[in-house]
Design a protein around this motif. Structure first.
Motif, short mmCIF file in Angstrom:
data_model
loop_
_atom_site.label_atom_id
_atom_site.label_comp_id
_atom_site.label_asym_id
_atom_site.label_seq_id
_atom_site.Cartn_x
_atom_site.Cartn_y
_atom_site.Cartn_z
N PRO A 249 20.95 -65.07 5.12
CA PRO A 249 21.67 -64.82 6.36
C PRO A 249 21.85 -66.10 7.17
O PRO A 249 21.05 -67.04 7.06
CB PRO A 249 20.76 -63.83 7.10
CG PRO A 249 19.39 -64.16 6.59
CD PRO A 249 19.57 -64.55 5.15
N ALA A 250 22.89 -66.12 7.99
CA ALA A 250 23.08 -67.19 8.96
C ALA A 250 22.35 -66.78 10.23
O ALA A 250 22.81 -65.91 10.97
CB ALA A 250 24.56 -67.42 9.23
N VAL A 251 21.18 -67.37 10.48
CA VAL A 251 20.31 -66.94 11.57
C VAL A 251 20.50 -67.87 12.77
O VAL A 251 20.16 -69.05 12.69
CB VAL A 251 18.83 -66.94 11.13
CG1 VAL A 251 17.96 -66.30 12.21
CG2 VAL A 251 18.66 -66.23 9.80
N PRO A 252 21.06 -67.36 13.87
CA PRO A 252 21.27 -68.23 15.03
C PRO A 252 19.95 -68.66 15.66
O PRO A 252 18.91 -68.01 15.49
CB PRO A 252 22.10 -67.36 15.98
CG PRO A 252 21.78 -65.96 15.58
CD PRO A 252 21.52 -65.99 14.11
N ALA B 219 23.06 -59.41 11.90
CA ALA B 219 23.99 -58.29 11.69
C ALA B 219 24.33 -58.09 10.22
O ALA B 219 24.54 -56.96 9.78
CB ALA B 219 25.27 -58.52 12.50
N SER B 220 24.38 -59.18 9.46
CA SER B 220 24.74 -59.05 8.05
C SER B 220 23.73 -58.18 7.31
O SER B 220 24.09 -57.51 6.34
CB SER B 220 24.84 -60.42 7.39
OG SER B 220 23.60 -61.10 7.42
N LEU C 62 29.47 -62.22 17.59
CA LEU C 62 28.75 -62.32 18.86
C LEU C 62 27.48 -63.15 18.69
O LEU C 62 27.12 -63.94 19.57
CB LEU C 62 28.41 -60.92 19.37
CG LEU C 62 27.78 -60.81 20.76
CD1 LEU C 62 28.60 -61.58 21.79
CD2 LEU C 62 27.64 -59.36 21.18
N GLU C 63 26.79 -63.01 17.55
CA GLU C 63 25.63 -63.86 17.28
C GLU C 63 26.03 -65.34 17.27
O GLU C 63 25.33 -66.19 17.84
CB GLU C 63 25.02 -63.50 15.93
CG GLU C 63 24.32 -62.17 15.86
CD GLU C 63 23.90 -61.77 14.46
OE1 GLU C 63 23.33 -60.69 14.29
OE2 GLU C 63 24.17 -62.57 13.52
N SER D 1 36.31 -65.97 19.25
CA SER D 1 36.14 -65.65 17.83
C SER D 1 35.83 -64.18 17.60
O SER D 1 35.82 -63.72 16.45
CB SER D 1 35.01 -66.51 17.25
OG SER D 1 33.78 -66.21 17.89
N CYS D 2 35.55 -63.44 18.68
CA CYS D 2 35.24 -62.02 18.56
C CYS D 2 36.49 -61.14 18.59
O CYS D 2 36.41 -59.95 18.28
CB CYS D 2 34.30 -61.58 19.68
SG CYS D 2 32.67 -62.36 19.63
N GLU D 3 37.61 -61.71 18.99
CA GLU D 3 38.79 -60.86 19.22
C GLU D 3 39.32 -60.22 17.95
O GLU D 3 39.61 -59.02 17.92
CB GLU D 3 39.90 -61.68 19.89
CG GLU D 3 41.16 -60.88 20.23
CD GLU D 3 40.88 -59.68 21.13
OE1 GLU D 3 41.69 -58.73 21.11
OE2 GLU D 3 39.85 -59.67 21.84
#
Length: 358
Positions: free
Chosen positions: A90-93, A169-170, A198-199, A248-250
């Motif tokens: 995962p891409a973990v912020p 989220a993934s 959002l993350e 980027s959420c749109e």
């Protein structure tokens, strides 16, 4: 949905009104069920999209692995018991890495071990290294089976995630099987896309407002930075939310809003949309939207599928096939009936689709 979304700041979620209108169980009313599609009180965005629980996708009793070495529950798509679906990096912020550190436990050592390999470690967080395969077909063939893809935060055991409370989220929105098949999968996928966006935005927010270390920082400097990010996001308020860049959420938000529809009804005319086939247990496993949610059918299904030419109603094709073919269960008693229930299952998993979509 509080248990699913509460890891993200309420003020940030409020900027995306769509997230507040998910209902956890089928039949629960959305806040503005009578509003026009896409409209919400005050000009926001809303929808009614119940998220079906997925009881078959359970980490502590994975249905994708053999119970016994001699039993294969769905070759060639079974998972290795020592890997399961944790073959995803995962891409973990930054703020979720920091929360793992502040929580303590085995996840801390897994984070430290991952930082020892600095590839794709940054002020934003920890992403997959560049040598991970990106091709989706290659990934599906290796997913759940290739130890080289094992998640770096895996700790072993029945519940093996070292960052489970802070998982991204993934991982929160991925399931091997969906009670609503393709329709249910789409809802989870689109929600996952939006939560991931959002993350990413929150990770960028921390970089913008904080004093991030340089790219050659030591492990202890990264650990301190990630802890700071966790504390900063825990204090995230409505003033911060107004500064948050959600551009980027749109696109994922619009795709999620587009799912403000009732579950699709089964049309009279269907055509095959099969993605994979595999001989199994005297019949054939048929996959539609995912090989992980395949349906076992008798071989007579091919005679039925051959009649679906885009004009023949599926009930007529079924009646013709069952008149002309013997009951396959005589040769393989464990097979399902070639009947309406089986056809509905194939439609559920997307192996059959409306002729109008072709």
């Amino acid at each position: 949905m509080s248990s699913l979304l509460s890891y993200l700041p309420a003020a940030a979620r409020a900027r995306l009104r769509v997230l507040d209108t998910f209902t956890e169980h089928e039949g629960a009313p959305a806040p503005d069920d009578a509003a026009p599609s896409g409209a919400a009180p005050g000009g926001g965005v809303s929808l009614q999209t119940p998220l079906q629980p997925e009881p078959r996708a359970a980490c502590d009793r994975c249905v994708m692995v053999p119970v016994h070495p001699d039993r294969d529950p769905g070759a060639p798509w079974a998972f290795d018991d020592g890997l399961r679906c944790c073959t995803h990096h995962p891409a973990v912020p930054n703020f979720l890495v920091g929360r793992t550190l502040m929580r303590g436990g085995p996840g801390v050592e897994r984070v430290r071990a991952r930082l020892a390999t600095p590839a794709s470690v940054s002020a934003w967080g920890i992403r997959a290294p560049p040598d991970r395969p990106a091709d989706t077909h290659t990934l599906e063939l290796r997913f759940g089976r290739d130890p080289d893809l094992l998640c770096p935060f895996w700790t072993g055991g029945a519940l093996a995630c070292g960052i489970w409370p802070e998982r991204t989220a993934s991982c929160r929105t991925w399931f091997c099987k969906h009670e609503r098949g393709f329709d249910g999968a789409q809802r989870w996928w689109r929600l996952g896309d939006l939560l991931s966006a959002l993350e990413r935005a929150l990770g960028r927010f921390c970089v913008d407002v904080g004093a991030a270390p340089e790219s050659d920082a030591t492990t202890d400097q990264w650990l301190d930075w990630y802890r700071w990010c966790a504390a900063r996001v825990d204090e995230f308020d409505h003033a911060d939310a107004e500064r948050l860049d959600l551009s980027s959420c749109e696109a994922p938000r619009q795709r999620l809003v587009a799912l403000r529809v009732r579950p699709r009804s089964m049309p009279a005319v269907l055509v095959p949309a099969i993605s994979a086939l595999h001989e199994h247990a005297g019949g054939v496993l048929i996959a539609g939207y995912s090989s992980y949610d395949a349906v076992l059918a008798p071989r007579a299904i091919f005679a039925f599928l051959a009649l679906l030419d885009g004009t023949c109603p599926w009930r007529e094709a079924l009646a013709r096939t069952t008149r002309e073919r013997p009951d396959p269960r005589a040769a393989a008693p464990g097979l399902a009936h070639l009947d309406e229930a089986l056809i509905r299952e194939l439609y559920r998993i997307g192996a059959l689709e409306p002729a109008s979509q072709t």
